[in-house]
Structures are given as structure tokens and as C-alpha cells.
Write a protein that holds these residues in place. Structure first.
Motif, mmCIF file in Angstrom:
data_model
loop_
_atom_site.group_PDB
_atom_site.id
_atom_site.type_symbol
_atom_site.label_atom_id
_atom_site.label_comp_id
_atom_site.label_asym_id
_atom_site.label_seq_id
_atom_site.Cartn_x
_atom_site.Cartn_y
_atom_site.Cartn_z
ATOM 1 N N THR A 37 57.339 -28.176 0.804
ATOM 2 C CA THR A 37 58.142 -29.052 2.451
ATOM 3 C C THR A 37 57.510 -27.553 3.159
ATOM 4 N N LYS A 38 57.357 -28.139 4.114
ATOM 5 C CA LYS A 38 57.095 -26.784 5.104
ATOM 6 C C LYS A 38 57.823 -26.337 5.946
ATOM 7 N N THR A 39 58.909 -25.848 5.086
ATOM 8 C CA THR A 39 60.168 -25.208 5.771
ATOM 9 C C THR A 39 59.679 -23.724 5.435
ATOM 10 N N ASP A 40 60.742 -22.876 5.995
ATOM 11 C CA ASP A 40 60.268 -21.675 5.292
ATOM 12 C C ASP A 40 60.865 -20.490 4.176
ATOM 13 N N ASN A 41 59.544 -20.975 3.286
ATOM 14 C CA ASN A 41 60.514 -20.167 2.301
ATOM 15 C C ASN A 41 60.732 -19.239 1.952
ATOM 16 N N PRO A 43 62.857 -16.894 2.672
ATOM 17 C CA PRO A 43 64.250 -16.643 1.824
ATOM 18 C C PRO A 43 64.436 -17.159 0.186
ATOM 19 N N SER A 44 63.788 -18.167 0.253
ATOM 20 C CA SER A 44 63.578 -18.207 -1.289
ATOM 21 C C SER A 44 62.803 -17.254 -2.098
ATOM 22 N N ILE A 45 61.263 -16.889 -1.496
ATOM 23 C CA ILE A 45 60.734 -15.687 -2.222
ATOM 24 C C ILE A 45 61.449 -14.730 -2.740
ATOM 25 N N GLN A 46 61.820 -14.433 -0.911
ATOM 26 C CA GLN A 46 62.543 -12.885 -1.304
ATOM 27 C C GLN A 46 63.649 -13.056 -2.032
ATOM 28 N N LEU A 47 64.135 -14.095 -2.521
ATOM 29 C CA LEU A 47 66.030 -14.322 -3.578
ATOM 30 C C LEU A 47 64.710 -14.415 -4.945
ATOM 31 N N LEU A 48 63.400 -14.694 -4.535
ATOM 32 C CA LEU A 48 63.470 -14.498 -6.635
ATOM 33 C C LEU A 48 62.690 -13.171 -7.064
ATOM 34 N N CYS A 49 62.143 -12.290 -5.962
ATOM 35 C CA CYS A 49 61.853 -11.221 -5.975
ATOM 36 C C CYS A 49 62.364 -9.804 -6.217
ATOM 37 N N ARG A 51 64.921 -11.221 -8.039
ATOM 38 C CA ARG A 51 65.706 -11.939 -9.070
ATOM 39 C C ARG A 51 64.605 -11.282 -10.525
ATOM 40 N N GLY A 52 63.408 -10.950 -10.099
ATOM 41 C CA GLY A 52 62.346 -10.191 -11.080
ATOM 42 C C GLY A 52 61.423 -11.547 -11.280
ATOM 43 N N ASP A 53 61.506 -12.661 -10.497
ATOM 44 C CA ASP A 53 61.326 -13.790 -11.337
ATOM 45 C C ASP A 53 59.454 -13.238 -10.096
ATOM 46 N N LEU A 54 58.342 -13.235 -10.457
ATOM 47 C CA LEU A 54 57.132 -12.464 -9.549
ATOM 48 C C LEU A 54 56.613 -14.127 -9.636
ATOM 49 N N ARG A 55 56.235 -14.270 -10.374
ATOM 50 C CA ARG A 55 54.984 -16.061 -11.289
ATOM 51 C C ARG A 55 56.175 -16.218 -9.907
ATOM 52 N N GLN A 56 57.217 -17.818 -10.047
ATOM 53 C CA GLN A 56 57.275 -18.351 -9.499
ATOM 54 C C GLN A 56 57.211 -17.677 -7.778
ATOM 55 N N ALA A 57 57.458 -16.695 -7.157
ATOM 56 C CA ALA A 57 57.808 -15.755 -5.093
ATOM 57 C C ALA A 57 56.161 -16.177 -5.614
ATOM 58 N N LEU A 58 55.109 -16.099 -6.105
ATOM 59 C CA LEU A 58 53.848 -16.027 -6.206
ATOM 60 C C LEU A 58 52.914 -17.631 -5.603
ATOM 61 N N GLN A 59 53.656 -18.423 -6.300
ATOM 62 C CA GLN A 59 53.931 -19.609 -6.296
ATOM 63 C C GLN A 59 53.748 -20.282 -5.468
ATOM 64 N N LEU A 60 55.096 -19.763 -4.593
ATOM 65 C CA LEU A 60 55.809 -20.001 -3.037
ATOM 66 C C LEU A 60 54.823 -19.978 -2.138
ATOM 67 N N LEU A 61 54.710 -18.025 -2.590
ATOM 68 C CA LEU A 61 53.986 -18.273 -1.626
ATOM 69 C C LEU A 61 53.157 -18.614 -0.640
ATOM 70 N N SER A 62 51.893 -19.426 -2.298
ATOM 71 C CA SER A 62 50.860 -20.344 -1.235
ATOM 72 C C SER A 62 51.136 -21.318 -0.783
ATOM 73 N N HIS A 63 52.406 -21.336 -0.655
ATOM 74 C CA HIS A 63 53.289 -22.430 0.220
ATOM 75 C C HIS A 63 53.840 -22.255 1.760
ATOM 76 N N GLU A 64 52.751 -20.789 1.596
ATOM 77 C CA GLU A 64 54.325 -20.052 2.567
ATOM 78 C C GLU A 64 53.053 -19.952 4.220
ATOM 79 N N THR A 65 53.618 -20.337 5.251
ATOM 80 C CA THR A 65 52.447 -20.103 5.890
ATOM 81 C C THR A 65 52.286 -18.886 6.834
ATOM 82 N N SER A 66 53.966 -18.613 6.388
ATOM 83 C CA SER A 66 54.512 -17.284 7.877
ATOM 84 C C SER A 66 55.258 -16.529 7.062
ATOM 85 N N PRO A 67 54.458 -15.842 6.095
ATOM 86 C CA PRO A 67 55.413 -14.731 5.414
ATOM 87 C C PRO A 67 55.567 -13.689 5.911
ATOM 88 N N THR A 68 56.654 -13.188 6.142
ATOM 89 C CA THR A 68 57.618 -11.747 6.624
ATOM 90 C C THR A 68 57.164 -10.192 6.090
#
Length: 527
Positions: A37-41, A43-49, A51-68
Motif C-alpha cells: 500500500t502507499k504506506t511507509d515501508n 520500518p519493514s525494510i529495516q526489519l527485514l535487513c 533479519r537477513g532477508d535481503l531479497r524481501q527487503a529489495l522487493q519492498l524497496l521497489s514500492h517505497e517512494t521515500s526511503p530514508t
């Protein structure tokens, strides 16, 4: 910045509800990372990183418009941990597209990432295209270049940084000192190291323990023991790393006696600097060089008490120490008790059976000289010079009552020198009465026979042997180590003394161990 191929779009499932469909049943849906959704991803990306789940984090990154910035930091770290250059390139492109191309903090992280992924050219490209270069950006590239042995390039950049009036910090000086010894042309960069030393003093960094410890290590690696010692002695505060660096300096530069003395000082110091595995490896090397078996046993006990016996380099050093002290049985026992072994462990045991060095060239020159082949003697000496090797002066050590004593061929400072000479004269007379003839052929100078005899009877092995006869108890093994090959005359004399003095004598020279007992040597006179 870098040119990238656009990443392939990641297809995600979509869920549609017809505009005029009946009102669906009220169902509570749990949020999930696949429900984009158009929510702030972030925290989820950071949590996945984390946890060592880089692939899932990169999938979320492609939908994040304002990564910090912190999100990108964790993604870069994950790419390094996963050793994935392709993912690193993907994160880098995304970072540029989101306007972080001038962020010096992330530039530092990217340089570190590319360095760890063995892509020094990409690390340099990030640096070149970063306009806002903080000292951290400079240091990141200095570190990267030093790690791959490009010390000279790092030093050129350092000069450029100085011209730009950018002040160095303690990390800069540490990396630059390491760059001096990381480069291939070590000799030519000693002066550069001295120049950096001057910078350190000029800018008041002589109180920084890490900088000064690195300075000690730099001088040690250039073989400048005196400079290293002066820096070490001037340090107001010392820690285990600085003590270890100076001990290693002595051990690495054929000053084993000083290494053991400094280790003793470290143990008596009141700064709570307990020896670590690095310290123990250097001290064990010093014991091996001196054939100081009793000292080595004490160190072994300390290693066991401190729980350092599970560290491979320490155990490998123990294997070498026992072997070079003439106790191959203990050496093999330590090796057999190792839970795991690496190539260094195996090499340690193998090398125990054979302090290669300049002595081999000297031995060959002596053989040619004895055969009157003086042209060949000159050729071998030229080889010595061409390869930068030097003949090591004769020096012997003996351990008596857990103390190490050293002897050189001309030793006027030993307090027992007159007593030693008197004993040697007495032994010489007794041996001559029993048919001994000095092996003066080892002296390749054109001298009278009597002068040649004086030379061979002044050899350091004989002085050490006389000292052992005076100071060792009856029945105690006399243990001597020597830097060079034992000459024929010293070998004959030691055989004689082992029989008529009824003493067991162990001599380790540069080639092998000589175990003398009842007038016979273990080498069978073939050495």
C-alpha cells in the motif's frame, strides 16, 4: 555516478473489488509485507535487513517512494553481508534515483561495501563522483586502497587532501601508516612513513594510543627496531595491542631475547594489559628462536589457564616452539590434540623437520672456499647481495634456570667471560692430550695455524657450552641454539665434551638438531 541497467519490474499480485459489486463480508485482514500500500515501508525494510532477508527487503524497496538514509544504510550493509555485488548495484541505483547521490554518509557506506565486495574501481568511482567529501569519505577510500595493497595510490590522495587543507583525524593517520607498508616498494616508502610521523607529532596526535601503536607496527615492518622502540617507550599509555606490537617487532626482527624481556615487563605492568592470542604467538616465536624450552612450557601453562589453546595460530606456534626446542615428541602431541587443523597447522609440523636463509649461501661459499674455488665464492656472495641477504653474525643462546643468556664470538661484556675462557683453555689442553686436533679448515683466511685455532675456539657455541658446564646441574641437559650452521670444530668439541664430561647436550643450529650423548651425535656426523 555509475551507469546502471534498469532493473526488471517485479510483478506483484493485485486485488481488485468491482465498483458495483455487493458489499463484501466484513473481514479483518492482517497486514503483511506482500500487501503493498502507499504506506511507509521503511520500518519493514529495516526489519527485514536486520533479519537477513535481503531479497524481501529489495522487493519492498521497489514500492517505497521515500526511503530514508537509515534504510539505505541497512540495505548496503545487507548487500555486504550477503556478498552480493548485483544487489549492491541495485541498491546504489535506487539510492541515486532518490536523490541521495550527494549524501557523504551513504557515500562512505558505498565505498566500504564495494571494498568488501572486491570492487575497488567502483569504490573509487563513488569517491570521484562525491562532491561533498567529508573526512569520513576520504578515510573510507584510504582504507579500501590499503586493504588491496594500493598504498602508493592512497598516499598520493593523502597528499592531495593535505593540499586542500582538509584536516586529518586519527583514522587518517592510521590508514596512511598502514598504506606505507601495504605498498610493494617498501624501502622507498619508509621516508613517507617518517613524514607522516612528523604530521602526527605536529598535529598533537602523539597521545592517541591507536595511532602510536600503528606507528610502532609500521617501523617494525620496515625492520627499524630502534625507531619502533623509541615510539613505544614514549607512549604515555599502553594497551595489550601496543605491547603486542612491540613484542612482535622484536620477535619478527631477530631480537627474541628482547621480546621475552618485554613480555616479562608487560606481565609486571599495572595497566591490566593481559596478553592475548597475538601476544602469545610472538612470545612463542621468541622462545622457539632461543630454544628456551622451560620458558615455552611456562607459556604453555599460561595459554591453558587463559583458554587460548583453542585458537589455531597459538596452537600452531606451540607446535613450532616445542619442535625448535628439540622436543619433537611434545610438538607432535600438541598437534595430535588439536580439534581442527588448517594449512598453517600442518605446515608448522612439517617445517619442524627442516633460526632457509642467508646461512645456506654462506655454507655454500664455505664449501667452495675449502675447495679453493674462489671464483664460485665470489659468485655466491654476489647472489647474497643481489637478493638483499646478509650474513648473520654468530650468536648462541642457552637457557639456565629459566633465564636466557646470549653469547657472541667476541664477548667482552659477559661477567663470567674470564672464567669461561679459562675453562675452554683447560678443555683444549685435555682434549689435545687425548688426540684432539682443531678443525681449522673452517677458517678461510690466510693465517697461521695457531691464529686459526684461536678463532675457532672463540665461536659462540663453545662459549655457551662452557657457560652451561659451569652453571647447569649434573644430569641436566644443556640446551643451546645458534643462528648459523654449527662448524665442524664445534661439532667435534661438543662430541668430546659429551663423553668425557658425561653430559647430554642439545644444540639446534640453522639446519637441524644435534643431540650429543656419550661422544656420539644424532646427526651421525652428517650435517
Amino acid at each position: 555516478m555509475l551507469a546502471f541497467q534498469p532493473p526488471q519490474a517485479i510483478q506483484q499480485p493485485r486485488h481488485f473489488i468491482p465498483l458495483h459489486s455487493p458489499k463484501p463480508n466484513r473481514v479483518t485482514l492482517r497486514p503483511s509485507i506482500t500487501n503493498f500500500t502507499k504506506t511507509d515501508n521503511n520500518p519493514s525494510i529495516q526489519l527485514l535487513c536486520k533479519r537477513g532477508d535481503l531479497r524481501q527487503a529489495l522487493q519492498l524497496l521497489s514500492h517505497e517512494t521515500s526511503p530514508t538514509q537509515h534504510t539505505y544504510e541497512l540495505l548496503i550493509l545487507s548487500c555486504t553481508q550477503k556478498n552480493s555485488l548485483s544487489d549492491g548495484l541495485n541498491v546504489h541505483k535506487h539510492l541515486l534515483d532518490n536523490g541521495f547521490d550527494e549524501d557523504p554518509f551513504l557515500a562512505t557506506k558505498l565505498i566500504n561495501m564495494y571494498s568488501e565486495l572486491d570492487s575497488i574501481d567502483l569504490a573509487r568511482k563513488v569517491f570521484d563522483e562525491t562532491r561533498n567529501r567529508t573526512i569520513y569519505v576520504w578515510n573510507a577510500l584510504f582504507r579500501a586502497l590499503t586493504l588491496v595493497g594500493l598504498g602508493q595510490e592512497a598516499l598520493k590522495l593523502y597528499s592531495h587532501m593535505n593540499r586542500l587543507k582538509i584536516p586529518s583525524d586519527r583514522f587518517t593517520y592510521t590508514y596512511m601508516l598502514k598504506a606505507c607498508v601495504a605498498a610493494e616498494s617498501l624501502v622507498s616508502l619508509l621516508d613517507k612513513g617518517k613524514e607522516i610521523h612528523a604530521h602526527i607529532l605536529r598535529h598533537g596526535y602523539e597521545s592517541h594510543i591507536h595511532v602510536m601503536t600503528t606507528l610502532v607496527d609500521m617501523y617494525a615492518r620496515f625492520g627499524c627496531v630502534r625507531y619502533a622502540s623509541l615510539v613505544f617507550d614514549a607512549m604515555s599509555t599502553k594497551n595489550v595491542v601496543s605491547w603486542s606490537a612491540m613484542i612482535a617487532c622484536y620477535a619478527r626482527n631477530e631480537r627474541p631475547f628482547e621480546a621475552l624481556e618485554l613480555f616479562r615487563e608487560m606481565m609486571l605492568a599495572s595497566d591490566d594489559s593481559f596478553p592475548n592470542s597475538v601476544t602469545m604467538v610472538s612470545v612463542l616465536q621468541a622462545c622457539a628462536a632461543l630454544a628456551a624450552l622451560e620458558q615455552g612450557k611456562l607459556l604453555h601453562g599460561y595459554i591453558l589457564r587463559r583458554g587460548l589453546d583453542s585458537i589455531l595460530p597459538v596452537v600452531s606456534a606451540l607446535v613450532i616452539m616445542y619442535a625448535r626446542c628439540g622436543n619433537l615428541e611434545l610438538s607432535h602431541r600438541v598437534f595430535d590434540q588439536m580439534d581442527k587443523r588448517d594449512v598453517v597447522s600442518w605446515n608448522s609440523l612439517i617445517s619442524s623437520y627442516g633460526p632457509m636463509n642467508a646461512g645456506n649461501y654462506v655454507l655454500l661459499a664455505d664449501i667452495y672456499g675449502g675447495a679453493k674455488m674462489f671464483d664460485e665464492v665470489k659468485r655466491v656472495k654476489k647472489l647474497l647481495e643481489a637478493r638483499g641477504l646478509q650474513k648473520v653474525p654468530g650468536c648462541s643462546w642457552i637457557e639456565v634456570k629459566r633465564k636466557i643468556y646470549s653469547f657472541v664470538s667476541v664477548d667482552e661484556l659477559n661477567p663470567q667471560i674470564e672464567q669461561l675462557r679459562a675453562l675452554l683453555v683447560k678443555l683444549l689442553k685435555e682434549m689435545k692430550d687425548k688426540g684432539y686436533v682443531a678443525e681449522t679448515n673452517v677458517v678461510l683466511y690466510d693465517l697461521e695455524a695457531e691464529e686459526k685455532e684461536k678463532i675457532v675456539w672463540g665461536h659462540s657455541e663453545k662459549l655457551a657450552l662452557a657457560f652451561g658446564l659451569i652453571n647447569c646441574k649434573n644430569g641436566e641437559i644443556i640446551r643451546i641454539s645458534n643462528k648459523l650452521r654449527m662448524c665442524e670444530d664445534c661439532h667435534s668439541v661438543t662430541k668430546f665434551i659429551s663423553k668425557f664430561a658425561d653430559r647430554e647436550i642439545l644444540v639446534r643450529d640453522v639446519n637441524r638438531f644435534h643431540h650429543f650423548r656419550d661422544g656420539v651425535c644424532s646427526c651421525g656426523d652428517y650435517y
